[in-house]
Motif scaffolding. Structure first.
Motif, PDB file in Angstrom:
ATOM      1  N   LYS A  69       1.036  -1.068   0.023  1.00  0.00           N
ATOM      2  CA  LYS A  69      -0.106   0.058   0.074  1.00  0.00           C
ATOM      3  C   LYS A  69       0.894   1.281  -0.020  1.00  0.00           C
ATOM      4  O   LYS A  69       1.775   1.128   1.021  1.00  0.00           O
ATOM      5  N   SER A 121       0.230   5.202  -0.250  1.00  0.00           N
ATOM      6  CA  SER A 121      -0.802   5.891  -0.056  1.00  0.00           C
ATOM      7  C   SER A 121      -0.370   7.410   0.350  1.00  0.00           C
ATOM      8  O   SER A 121      -0.782   8.401   0.288  1.00  0.00           O
ATOM      9  N   ASN A 122       0.832   7.613   0.896  1.00  0.00           N
ATOM     10  CA  ASN A 122       1.426   8.526   1.539  1.00  0.00           C
ATOM     11  C   ASN A 122       3.023   8.585   1.379  1.00  0.00           C
ATOM     12  O   ASN A 122       3.769   7.681   1.118  1.00  0.00           O
ATOM     13  N   LYS A 123       3.718   9.726   1.754  1.00  0.00           N
ATOM     14  CA  LYS A 123       5.182   9.870   1.871  1.00  0.00           C
ATOM     15  C   LYS A 123       5.740   8.972   2.676  1.00  0.00           C
ATOM     16  O   LYS A 123       6.799   8.091   2.463  1.00  0.00           O
ATOM     17  N   ALA A 124       5.236   8.718   3.776  1.00  0.00           N
ATOM     18  CA  ALA A 124       5.961   7.712   4.818  1.00  0.00           C
ATOM     19  C   ALA A 124       5.819   6.140   4.248  1.00  0.00           C
ATOM     20  O   ALA A 124       6.888   5.486   4.387  1.00  0.00           O
ATOM     21  N   ASP A 125       4.847   5.766   3.275  1.00  0.00           N
ATOM     22  CA  ASP A 125       4.623   4.511   2.737  1.00  0.00           C
ATOM     23  C   ASP A 125       6.064   4.475   1.892  1.00  0.00           C
ATOM     24  O   ASP A 125       6.536   3.433   1.658  1.00  0.00           O
ATOM     25  N   GLN A 127      -7.888  16.242   1.097  1.00  0.00           N
ATOM     26  CA  GLN A 127      -7.694  15.136   0.396  1.00  0.00           C
ATOM     27  C   GLN A 127      -7.510  15.347  -0.788  1.00  0.00           C
ATOM     28  O   GLN A 127      -6.358  14.609  -1.599  1.00  0.00           O
ATOM     29  N   GLU A 154      -3.775  16.640  -1.180  1.00  0.00           N
ATOM     30  CA  GLU A 154      -2.850  15.771  -0.840  1.00  0.00           C
ATOM     31  C   GLU A 154      -2.699  14.923  -2.169  1.00  0.00           C
ATOM     32  O   GLU A 154      -1.691  14.153  -2.610  1.00  0.00           O
ATOM     33  N   ARG A 155      -3.828  14.394  -2.892  1.00  0.00           N
ATOM     34  CA  ARG A 155      -3.768  13.346  -3.933  1.00  0.00           C
ATOM     35  C   ARG A 155      -2.973  14.084  -4.936  1.00  0.00           C
ATOM     36  O   ARG A 155      -2.057  13.531  -5.664  1.00  0.00           O
ATOM     37  N   GLU A 198      -0.503  16.241  -4.992  1.00  0.00           N
ATOM     38  CA  GLU A 198       0.750  16.534  -4.671  1.00  0.00           C
ATOM     39  C   GLU A 198       1.615  15.275  -4.811  1.00  0.00           C
ATOM     40  O   GLU A 198       2.678  15.019  -5.179  1.00  0.00           O
ATOM     41  N   PHE A 199       0.709  14.139  -4.234  1.00  0.00           N
ATOM     42  CA  PHE A 199       1.387  12.942  -3.859  1.00  0.00           C
ATOM     43  C   PHE A 199       1.437  12.198  -5.279  1.00  0.00           C
ATOM     44  O   PHE A 199       2.484  11.293  -5.497  1.00  0.00           O
ATOM     45  N   LEU A 259       4.688   9.625  -6.225  1.00  0.00           N
ATOM     46  CA  LEU A 259       4.642   8.510  -6.588  1.00  0.00           C
ATOM     47  C   LEU A 259       4.861   7.658  -7.984  1.00  0.00           C
ATOM     48  O   LEU A 259       5.686   6.674  -8.012  1.00  0.00           O
TER      49      LEU A 259
END
Length: 529
Positions: free
Chosen positions: A134, A136-140, A198, A201-202, A204-205, A209
């Motif tokens: 998964k 879904s964010n920078k931590a992932d 949200q 965030e999407r 920018e992410f 990704l």
């Protein structure tokens, strides 16, 4: 769904000027019915758009062919001012030919998956180990860094199968039409701030990704289809903008096959896949898309005023775009053909528009409305500027062109191939009684309902949000939201010929009646910042 909260109803206690004398030309109505029901060409039009041209992703070669072919038909039928209008800087073109996915271990099994638009293909067959990851964010991304080379990433959890509890094919009945006549009280939109957060965030992410997947050497990604029963529901991914990373091949797999792989992974069995995706970008730079426009010129005192009808011609890429929205295009084209065939001489000009880029956010119709009628100024705040127009707050004062006062109304069709059962009046109370009169000659073929409800998410919103009367028809659902909407099953077999004939006739009558009225259709009050 796009928001129309800024548009409030005006004239609640008023009667439209001249309403007591509202008349329907029954002789013209009879001629329209005869032409539409006995000499229809709507299925021939739909067949060419879908079986011959095929899916029409915005800026794809097949969309360009659809623009060319529809122009040729309008010219053949004797329409005027036939042309394309550019929608600038849409992005790169993309085309898809084929895809195959096979499980090699723990057993051999073909898997059904299709690529997301604007994602790259593979260089022939490629293989990789399937894993669940998964992202879904920078931590992932930090968690998985250095662990994904040569992998095929399954990015969604296993989803338990739930059978349908009602029929996949639905038509309105007395109770459902009665229910449409009630309008729910508007509720406070408390979730807007969270939704916008949200979205940002999407936004920018996504490019982070895409580049991460390339840098890490990922073979491909797999998502689970949002529908069950072998239906692959797939839209866009990657990036259509030149200069942005497109990521790696990204596919959507039918849920039952996706779950098969996920169960093997849960059993700690190594899963190896082979895949091939034949997809390519057709342009290296941002290119314009095109709306196709044609007219029947007005011949009366209000010939410089215009009535518009339209549908979006773009589609997604895995079916043939027959119901979303080849059906709407075929109906609007047929309505224009009918009016020419019966010798209509409208007072106002009747203009049809076949839009591009609806699936990417009403881009074609919004650009057309901004150029010809009205637009809100571009925000100076960078955060607001990055948002889609419908999400922006503090829009400012509407900038109107000289054409703004010369358009009477816009009528849209974009809910599949089901017959027309009425019309959404979009909280335009003054228009409701007019539409009721216009529907009376069509009660015998099932069109009876005028509801004050708003409906959104398609091109009439581009008109409605700037104060121009814009309307979508109420349609029978059929299997639009159970089998075909944005899926590989959106093909001509799911379109109903008699329904499209009925819809063509009603659209032709509505635009003709609008063109013949002594005055333009009433407008709602526009609340501006």
């Amino acid at each position: 769904m796009l928001c129309t909260a800024a548009l409030l109803v005006a004239g609640i206690g008023s009667v439209p000027p001249g309403f007591a004398q509202e008349r329907v030309d029954l002789d013209m109505t009879a001629r329209i019915r005869q032409e539409a029901f006995y000499r229809s060409q709507v299925m021939a039009t739909l067949n060419h758009l879908t079986d011959v041209i095929g899916p029409r992703l915005t800026n794809s070669p097949s969309m360009a062919e659809a623009n060319r072919w529809t122009r040729s038909k309008f010219t053949e039928w004797g329409l005027s001012n036939v042309h394309d209008e550019a929608v600038e800087d849409f992005g790169r073109g993309w085309a898809f030919t084929d895809a195959s996915v096979e499980m090699l271990s723990p057993r051999v099994m073909p898997l059904h998956a299709l690529p997301k638009a604007w994602t790259p293909g593979t260089a022939g067959n490629v293989e990789g180990e399937a894993i669940y990851a998964k992202l879904s964010n920078k931590a992932d991304l930090e968690k998985w860094k250095g662990k994904l080379r040569g992998k095929v990433l399954f990015t969604d959890e296993l989803r338990a199968y739930k059978p349908n509890e009602k029929s996949d094919f639905q038509r309105h009945d007395h109770d459902s039409l009665e229910e449409l006549m009630s309008s729910p009280m508007p509720t406070e939109r408390r979730g807007d701030a969270a939704m916008l957060a949200q979205f940002r965030e999407r936004q920018e992410f996504a490019p982070l990704l895409n580049q991460f997947l390339v840098d890490e050497g990922v073979v491909a990604t797999m998502s689970i289809s949002s529908w069950n029963d072998g239906i692959v529901r797939v839209m866009g991914g990657g990036s259509r903008k030149a200069g942005e990373s497109t990521g790696v091949p990204a596919l959507v797999m039918m849920a039952e096959h996706y779950n098969t792989v996920m169960r093997a992974l849960e059993r700690k069995e190594p899963v190896r896949l082979r895949l091939k995706v034949d997809a390519r970008f057709t342009d290296d730079a941002n290119m314009p898309g095109y709306n196709t426009i044609a007219e029947i010129p007005g011949t009366g005192p209000q010939k410089d005023e215009v009535v518009m009808l339209g549908a979006h011609m773009d589609s997604w890429h895995t079916g043939s775009g027959a119901n979303d929205n080849g059906a709407g295009v075929a109906v609007m084209m047929e309505a224009m053909r009918i009016l020419k065939a019966v010798g209509a001489k409208p007072n106002r000009t009747i203009r049809v528009a076949l839009w591009t880029g609806e699936e990417q956010g009403l881009i074609g119709s919004q650009a057309y409305v901004a150029k010809h009628f009205a637009h809100y100024p571009e925000p100076t705040d960078p955060e607001q500027k990055a948002l889609p127009a419908a999400f922006r707050t503090n829009k400012g004062k509407l900038v109107r062109t000289p054409e703004y006062g010369r358009i009477s109304a816009y009528f849209n069709l974009d809910n599949g191939s089901g017959k027309i059962r009425g019309i959404y009046a979009q909280e335009n109370l003054a228009a409701g009684p007019i539409f009721e009169e216009w529907l009376k000659p069509w009660h015998d073929v099932g069109a009876t309902t005028v509801t004050q409800r708003n409906t959104g998410s398609t091109d009439h919103i581009s008109f409605d949000r700037v104060g121009i009367p814009g309307f979508q028809f109420v349609q029978d659902q059929l299997d639009y939201f159970s089998h075909v909407h944005h899926t590989h099953l959106d093909v001509q077999d799911h379109a109903v010929a008699d329904d499209l004939k009925q819809a063509s006739a009603i659209v032709a009558s509505f635009v003709y009646n609008t063109a013949q009225r002594p005055g333009k259709l009433p407008r709602k009050m526009l609340v501006e910042d």
